[in-house]
Design a protein around this motif. Sequence first.
Motif, PDB file in Angstrom:
ATOM      1  N   GLU A  43      10.422  -6.500  -4.366  1.00 54.00           N
ATOM      2  CA  GLU A  43       9.645  -5.852  -5.410  1.00 54.00           C
ATOM      3  C   GLU A  43       8.700  -4.819  -4.804  1.00 54.00           C
ATOM      4  OE1 GLU A  43       9.479  -9.502  -8.657  1.00 54.00           O
ATOM      5  OE2 GLU A  43       7.635  -8.728  -7.783  1.00 54.00           O
ATOM      6  N   GLN A  98      -3.892   6.804 -11.152  1.00 55.01           N
ATOM      7  CA  GLN A  98      -4.425   6.002 -12.254  1.00 55.01           C
ATOM      8  C   GLN A  98      -5.706   6.640 -12.765  1.00 55.01           C
ATOM      9  OE1 GLN A  98      -6.816   1.848 -12.422  1.00 55.01           O
ATOM     10  NE2 GLN A  98      -4.803   1.708 -11.528  1.00 55.01           N
ATOM     11  N   SER A 110       0.863  -1.914  -9.464  1.00 49.65           N
ATOM     12  CA  SER A 110       1.884  -0.981  -9.948  1.00 49.65           C
ATOM     13  C   SER A 110       1.800  -0.722 -11.443  1.00 49.65           C
ATOM     14  CB  SER A 110       3.280  -1.524  -9.613  1.00 49.65           C
ATOM     15  OG  SER A 110       3.509  -1.562  -8.236  1.00 49.65           O
ATOM     16  N   ASN A 111       1.650  -1.793 -12.228  1.00 55.95           N
ATOM     17  CA  ASN A 111       1.726  -1.598 -13.669  1.00 55.95           C
ATOM     18  C   ASN A 111       0.458  -1.002 -14.255  1.00 55.95           C
ATOM     19  OD1 ASN A 111       0.014  -3.775 -13.607  1.00 55.95           O
ATOM     20  ND2 ASN A 111       1.455  -5.227 -14.481  1.00 55.95           N
TER      21      ASN A 111
END
Length: 126
Positions: A43, A98, A110-111
């Motif tokens: 991942e 971000q 990441s999200n």
Amino acid sequence: VQLQASGGGLVQAGGSLRLSCAASGFTFDDFAIGWFRQAPGKEREEVSCISSSDGSTYYANSMKGRFTISSDNAKNTVYLQMNSLKPEDTAVYYCAAQYQYYSDTYYCVSNAMDYWGKGTQVTVSS
């Protein structure tokens, strides 16, 4: 919005590389910039992040002491200096941005990132 990662390559274990992330199309000072990596079959994981507004940094535990993130706001560019590289550092490295609703807050996951660039391959040989 564009994030362009560069600087990857092939290096022997113990060597160094410096990655660059050139950003354009948004107000750089309003964003935190992060480096993430993904190895084959694994991942994506966070490496390090920096706030363009106050310079605060975050490092994943396995990178502390080996990697250094920095920002040149005049050039809208974030760097990742990677030293003492190990074969397990082999991965595609991505930079991402971000938006910081509060100048002292960001989440280096990441999200939580809003924009992504294409990756650059880092290969460390043993």
